[in-house]
Design a protein around this motif. Sequence first.
Motif, short mmCIF file in Angstrom:
data_model
loop_
_atom_site.label_atom_id
_atom_site.label_comp_id
_atom_site.label_asym_id
_atom_site.label_seq_id
_atom_site.Cartn_x
_atom_site.Cartn_y
_atom_site.Cartn_z
N MET A 1 0.85 -1.18 0.00
CA MET A 1 0.00 0.00 0.00
C MET A 1 0.89 1.24 0.00
SD MET A 1 -3.38 0.36 0.20
CE MET A 1 -4.66 1.52 0.64
N HIS A 2 0.48 2.23 -0.72
CA HIS A 2 1.29 3.44 -0.85
C HIS A 2 0.70 4.58 -0.05
CE1 HIS A 2 3.83 1.66 -3.94
NE2 HIS A 2 2.74 1.15 -4.47
N ASP A 3 1.56 5.48 0.39
CA ASP A 3 1.17 6.65 1.18
C ASP A 3 0.94 7.81 0.21
OD1 ASP A 3 0.89 8.80 2.87
OD2 ASP A 3 2.59 8.26 4.14
N ILE A 4 -0.29 8.29 0.15
CA ILE A 4 -0.61 9.37 -0.78
C ILE A 4 0.19 10.62 -0.48
CG2 ILE A 4 -2.56 10.22 0.58
CD1 ILE A 4 -2.30 10.04 -3.28
N ARG A 5 0.60 10.79 0.78
CA ARG A 5 1.39 11.98 1.13
C ARG A 5 2.75 11.94 0.45
NH1 ARG A 5 0.90 11.35 7.51
NH2 ARG A 5 1.37 9.23 6.79
N LEU A 6 3.34 10.76 0.34
CA LEU A 6 4.63 10.64 -0.34
C LEU A 6 4.48 10.88 -1.84
CD1 LEU A 6 6.11 7.53 1.51
CD2 LEU A 6 6.48 9.96 1.99
N ILE A 7 3.36 10.46 -2.39
CA ILE A 7 3.10 10.71 -3.82
C ILE A 7 2.92 12.21 -4.05
CG2 ILE A 7 1.55 10.22 -5.76
CD1 ILE A 7 0.85 7.58 -4.36
N ARG A 8 2.24 12.90 -3.13
CA ARG A 8 2.09 14.36 -3.23
C ARG A 8 3.45 15.04 -3.23
NH1 ARG A 8 -1.13 15.14 1.75
NH2 ARG A 8 -3.02 13.92 1.35
N ASP A 9 4.35 14.54 -2.34
CA ASP A 9 5.65 15.19 -2.18
C ASP A 9 6.51 15.08 -3.43
OD1 ASP A 9 4.93 15.91 0.37
OD2 ASP A 9 6.02 14.26 1.34
N ASP A 10 6.44 13.92 -4.13
CA ASP A 10 7.30 13.73 -5.30
C ASP A 10 6.61 12.83 -6.32
OD1 ASP A 10 9.36 13.59 -7.12
OD2 ASP A 10 10.92 13.15 -5.62
N PRO A 11 5.61 13.35 -7.02
CA PRO A 11 4.88 12.52 -7.98
C PRO A 11 5.76 12.02 -9.12
CG PRO A 11 4.24 14.83 -8.18
CD PRO A 11 5.06 14.72 -6.95
N ALA A 12 6.75 12.80 -9.52
CA ALA A 12 7.61 12.39 -10.64
C ALA A 12 8.41 11.14 -10.26
CB ALA A 12 8.54 13.52 -11.03
N ALA A 13 8.92 11.10 -9.02
CA ALA A 13 9.69 9.94 -8.58
C ALA A 13 8.80 8.70 -8.49
CB ALA A 13 10.33 10.23 -7.22
N PHE A 14 7.56 8.87 -8.03
CA PHE A 14 6.62 7.77 -7.95
C PHE A 14 6.35 7.20 -9.34
CE2 PHE A 14 2.24 6.11 -7.87
CZ PHE A 14 2.34 5.19 -6.83
N ASP A 15 6.08 8.06 -10.29
CA ASP A 15 5.80 7.60 -11.66
C ASP A 15 7.02 6.94 -12.29
OD1 ASP A 15 3.16 8.36 -11.65
OD2 ASP A 15 3.50 10.30 -12.63
N ALA A 16 8.20 7.48 -12.00
CA ALA A 16 9.42 6.90 -12.56
C ALA A 16 9.62 5.47 -12.04
CB ALA A 16 10.62 7.77 -12.20
N ALA A 17 9.33 5.26 -10.75
CA ALA A 17 9.48 3.92 -10.17
C ALA A 17 8.45 2.95 -10.76
CB ALA A 17 9.33 3.99 -8.65
N LEU A 18 7.22 3.42 -10.97
CA LEU A 18 6.21 2.57 -11.60
C LEU A 18 6.60 2.23 -13.03
CD1 LEU A 18 2.70 3.92 -10.53
CD2 LEU A 18 3.85 1.83 -9.82
N THR A 19 7.13 3.19 -13.74
CA THR A 19 7.57 2.96 -15.12
C THR A 19 8.68 1.92 -15.15
OG1 THR A 19 6.95 5.21 -15.74
CG2 THR A 19 8.46 4.05 -17.21
N LYS A 20 9.58 1.98 -14.16
CA LYS A 20 10.66 1.01 -14.08
C LYS A 20 10.11 -0.41 -13.91
CE LYS A 20 14.91 -0.01 -11.48
NZ LYS A 20 15.75 0.34 -10.32
N ARG A 21 8.96 -0.52 -13.22
CA ARG A 21 8.32 -1.83 -13.05
C ARG A 21 7.49 -2.23 -14.25
NH1 ARG A 21 6.79 -4.54 -7.42
NH2 ARG A 21 6.47 -6.17 -8.95
N GLY A 22 7.44 -1.38 -15.27
CA GLY A 22 6.67 -1.70 -16.47
C GLY A 22 5.26 -1.18 -16.43
N GLY A 23 4.92 -0.35 -15.44
CA GLY A 23 3.58 0.20 -15.33
C GLY A 23 3.46 1.57 -15.97
#
Length: 425
Positions: A1-23
């Motif tokens: 489960m992910h913390d929405i607060r961390l996604i708010r703080d750095d959405p670009a890093a979150f998306d980059a990590a998902l992209t690395k997983r193929g998402g």
Amino acid sequence: MHDIRLIRDDPAAFDAALTKRGGEPQSAALLALDERRRTTIAAAQDAQTRRNDLSKQIGQAKAAKDEARAQSLMTEVADLKAKLPELEEQERAIGAELDAALAAIPNLPAADVPPGADEADNALIHTRGQRPEFAFPPAEHDAIGPALGLDFETGVALSGARFTLLRGDAARLSRALGQFMLDRLTQEHGFELVQPPLMVRDEAAFGTGQLPKFAEDLFRTTDGRWLIPTAEVSLTNIVREAILAEEELPLRFTALTPCFRSEAGAAGRDTRGLIRQHQFDKVEMVSIVHPDRSDEEHERMTACAEGVLDALGLAYRRMLLCTGDMGFSAARTYDLEVWLPGQDRYREISSCSTCTDFQARRMNARFRPAEGKGNRFVHTLNGSGLAVGRTLVAVIENYQQQDGSVAVPAVLQPYLGGATVLGAR
């Protein structure tokens, strides 16, 4: 489960990590839901504050005998009273939608996990042990096994495909392997022995990441419980909804249980022998640790599994899984692959993963730091120490003899009444 607060703080890093997983990038959609929820919460709070203020003004208007104003204020209060439940329901609905979206997203990979699509992109860490040499063409375990008591036909007759009956020496060898693994983990590595339930509720399967996305991989009972696909589910959920003292960490649990998997995505794969079964035995390791110690614990846990293979004299290799081959809850996974001479290839026999705080958030499993304020989420890890059926396969193939018998590794002989050979004489 992910913390929405961390996604708010750095959405670009979150998306980059998902992209690395193929998402696909998902921060924009998640943050839009989050903004709707926060706006609704703010509207409800404003309405409640306004209602409280108006209630005071009504009292003042009545004290001043201004009935017209009092009546006007009371009408507005009534409107706000009717509006508040609507706003609260909107907040619940949007919050549930956001939670469901977050729950469907896999854990983010650790920085050292190689990108890749499948097992072809996994990285070799090391190779250990000596492959056996034979003076005859080595056979696969399903050819040797029937003489030991691997009864494939009766297993299928009783239960269908991917079930096997173990009799005589095969059953004895399987039991010896499981007990040997438990003894090493409890006596040498400090794991606490647990005998957990084999059926769990939705909440437990959700906590370790099997639900909701992988329901088709599980077997469900008629009363709505789930048969465990691995003891990881039961063992990790021991700390569900708990607040531990930091001094209690680490917690290390082990169990030998039957495991049940529907193999929904494995149609046509490994239909022969013991490699891929609907029911199999496995010794599981689970660690609950301080976040600062999870990387160290991951290495320790994997070394515990490797120690079993070393003691059995089996050749193996450690692989670091790429992003596309990792499990849903894992941030990093090591697979141990044992050498099977009958198949002339390495096959997975253990998978050891660190899940960071991903499962802990789903379970609300926290600890109270010895210093500082606020509770923190624990980190969870799990690994096979080992899969008993696959270890049985490895012993049969690596210790086979030309007459069809199987030599018993020295460390197993005490568990088999001193027997040095099983099967044909």
